[in-house]
Motif scaffolding. Structure first.
Motif, PDB file in Angstrom:
ATOM      1  N   ASN A 198       2.698   2.292  12.758  1.00  0.00           N
ATOM      2  CA  ASN A 198       1.988   2.967  11.678  1.00  0.00           C
ATOM      3  C   ASN A 198       2.107   2.209  10.355  1.00  0.00           C
ATOM      4  O   ASN A 198       1.715   2.717   9.318  1.00  0.00           O
ATOM      5  CB  ASN A 198       2.450   4.420  11.531  1.00  0.00           C
ATOM      6  CG  ASN A 198       3.905   4.555  11.129  1.00  0.00           C
ATOM      7  OD1 ASN A 198       4.591   3.577  10.852  1.00  0.00           O
ATOM      8  ND2 ASN A 198       4.388   5.779  11.105  1.00  0.00           N
ATOM      9  N   ARG A 209       7.447  -2.168  12.420  1.00  0.00           N
ATOM     10  CA  ARG A 209       6.104  -1.648  12.129  1.00  0.00           C
ATOM     11  C   ARG A 209       6.016  -0.131  12.274  1.00  0.00           C
ATOM     12  O   ARG A 209       4.977   0.417  12.614  1.00  0.00           O
ATOM     13  CB  ARG A 209       5.068  -2.327  13.019  1.00  0.00           C
ATOM     14  CG  ARG A 209       5.000  -3.822  12.776  1.00  0.00           C
ATOM     15  CD  ARG A 209       3.892  -4.433  13.536  1.00  0.00           C
ATOM     16  NE  ARG A 209       2.646  -3.850  13.035  1.00  0.00           N
ATOM     17  CZ  ARG A 209       1.483  -4.452  13.083  1.00  0.00           C
ATOM     18  NH1 ARG A 209       1.386  -5.624  13.604  1.00  0.00           N
ATOM     19  NH2 ARG A 209       0.413  -3.860  12.622  1.00  0.00           N
ATOM     20  N   PHE A 210       7.115   0.541  12.013  1.00  0.00           N
ATOM     21  CA  PHE A 210       7.138   2.003  12.101  1.00  0.00           C
ATOM     22  C   PHE A 210       7.949   2.581  10.945  1.00  0.00           C
ATOM     23  O   PHE A 210       9.088   2.193  10.723  1.00  0.00           O
ATOM     24  CB  PHE A 210       7.751   2.469  13.427  1.00  0.00           C
ATOM     25  CG  PHE A 210       7.788   3.968  13.549  1.00  0.00           C
ATOM     26  CD1 PHE A 210       6.649   4.675  13.844  1.00  0.00           C
ATOM     27  CD2 PHE A 210       8.967   4.656  13.332  1.00  0.00           C
ATOM     28  CE1 PHE A 210       6.680   6.053  13.942  1.00  0.00           C
ATOM     29  CE2 PHE A 210       9.011   6.032  13.427  1.00  0.00           C
ATOM     30  CZ  PHE A 210       7.860   6.739  13.730  1.00  0.00           C
ATOM     31  N   TYR A 269       6.064   8.300   7.539  1.00  0.00           N
ATOM     32  CA  TYR A 269       4.600   8.303   7.617  1.00  0.00           C
ATOM     33  C   TYR A 269       4.021   9.418   8.484  1.00  0.00           C
ATOM     34  O   TYR A 269       3.071  10.073   8.068  1.00  0.00           O
ATOM     35  CB  TYR A 269       4.095   6.935   8.074  1.00  0.00           C
ATOM     36  CG  TYR A 269       3.942   5.924   6.956  1.00  0.00           C
ATOM     37  CD1 TYR A 269       4.438   6.155   5.678  1.00  0.00           C
ATOM     38  CD2 TYR A 269       3.283   4.724   7.177  1.00  0.00           C
ATOM     39  CE1 TYR A 269       4.290   5.229   4.668  1.00  0.00           C
ATOM     40  CE2 TYR A 269       3.127   3.790   6.169  1.00  0.00           C
ATOM     41  CZ  TYR A 269       3.628   4.046   4.911  1.00  0.00           C
ATOM     42  OH  TYR A 269       3.471   3.125   3.919  1.00  0.00           O
ATOM     43  N   PRO A 270       4.548   9.681   9.685  1.00  0.00           N
ATOM     44  CA  PRO A 270       3.979  10.790  10.471  1.00  0.00           C
ATOM     45  C   PRO A 270       4.132  12.145   9.765  1.00  0.00           C
ATOM     46  O   PRO A 270       3.240  12.991   9.854  1.00  0.00           O
ATOM     47  CB  PRO A 270       4.786  10.776  11.769  1.00  0.00           C
ATOM     48  CG  PRO A 270       5.330   9.403  11.878  1.00  0.00           C
ATOM     49  CD  PRO A 270       5.538   8.932  10.463  1.00  0.00           C
ATOM     50  N   ASN A 309      -1.046   6.431   7.916  1.00  0.00           N
ATOM     51  CA  ASN A 309      -1.054   5.358   8.894  1.00  0.00           C
ATOM     52  C   ASN A 309      -1.795   4.171   8.265  1.00  0.00           C
ATOM     53  O   ASN A 309      -2.992   4.238   8.063  1.00  0.00           O
ATOM     54  CB  ASN A 309      -1.739   5.791  10.181  1.00  0.00           C
ATOM     55  CG  ASN A 309      -1.666   4.732  11.252  1.00  0.00           C
ATOM     56  OD1 ASN A 309      -1.228   3.613  11.031  1.00  0.00           O
ATOM     57  ND2 ASN A 309      -2.107   5.093  12.444  1.00  0.00           N
ATOM     58  N   THR A 310      -1.075   3.108   7.923  1.00  0.00           N
ATOM     59  CA  THR A 310      -1.706   1.949   7.305  1.00  0.00           C
ATOM     60  C   THR A 310      -2.066   0.887   8.340  1.00  0.00           C
ATOM     61  O   THR A 310      -2.577  -0.166   7.983  1.00  0.00           O
ATOM     62  CB  THR A 310      -0.787   1.328   6.220  1.00  0.00           C
ATOM     63  OG1 THR A 310       0.433   0.896   6.813  1.00  0.00           O
ATOM     64  CG2 THR A 310      -0.512   2.319   5.108  1.00  0.00           C
ATOM     65  N   CYS A 311      -1.814   1.173   9.594  1.00  0.00           N
ATOM     66  CA  CYS A 311      -2.174   0.268  10.666  1.00  0.00           C
ATOM     67  C   CYS A 311      -3.674   0.439  10.928  1.00  0.00           C
ATOM     68  O   CYS A 311      -4.189   1.546  10.922  1.00  0.00           O
ATOM     69  CB  CYS A 311      -1.378   0.626  11.919  1.00  0.00           C
ATOM     70  SG  CYS A 311      -1.054  -0.753  12.981  1.00  0.00           S
ATOM     71  N   LYS A 313      -5.641   0.711  13.362  1.00  0.00           N
ATOM     72  CA  LYS A 313      -6.096   1.156  14.677  1.00  0.00           C
ATOM     73  C   LYS A 313      -7.153   2.224  14.558  1.00  0.00           C
ATOM     74  O   LYS A 313      -7.078   3.178  13.933  1.00  0.00           O
ATOM     75  CB  LYS A 313      -4.923   1.657  15.518  1.00  0.00           C
ATOM     76  CG  LYS A 313      -4.017   0.537  15.917  1.00  0.00           C
ATOM     77  CD  LYS A 313      -2.915   1.059  16.796  1.00  0.00           C
ATOM     78  CE  LYS A 313      -2.002  -0.078  17.221  1.00  0.00           C
ATOM     79  NZ  LYS A 313      -0.945   0.342  18.064  1.00  0.00           N
TER      80      LYS A 313
END
Length: 71
Positions: A3, A56-57, A61-62, A67-69, A71
């Motif tokens: 995320n 990368r987590f 964030y959750p 979520n800055t990824c 996807k």
């Protein structure tokens, strides 16, 4: 399950490295000499930033719905 993406990851890594160095540099810099034990807390925060960049987590964030990824 990542995320943390791109620019967020780079910024976390760079700022994290700088913060990790604070406890080691603070005693030699007059402007930072008064930090005392706070310098170690700042260093720990930096370590957390480096680890979230590496894995990368970000656990926060959750909870915040971020979520800055890409996807």
């Amino acid at each position: 399950m990542a995320n943390v993406g791109g620019i967020d990851r780079i910024l976390r890594f760079v700022v994290g490295i700088v913060l990790v160095l604070v406890p080691f540099v603070a005693p030699t810099v007059p402007a930072l000499a008064g930090l005392g034990n706070w310098a170690w807390l700042i260093g720990a925060w930096g370590l957390a930033m480096v680890l979230t960049a590496a894995f990368r987590f970000c656990p926060a964030y959750p909870l915040l719905g971020i979520n800055t990824c890409g996807k």
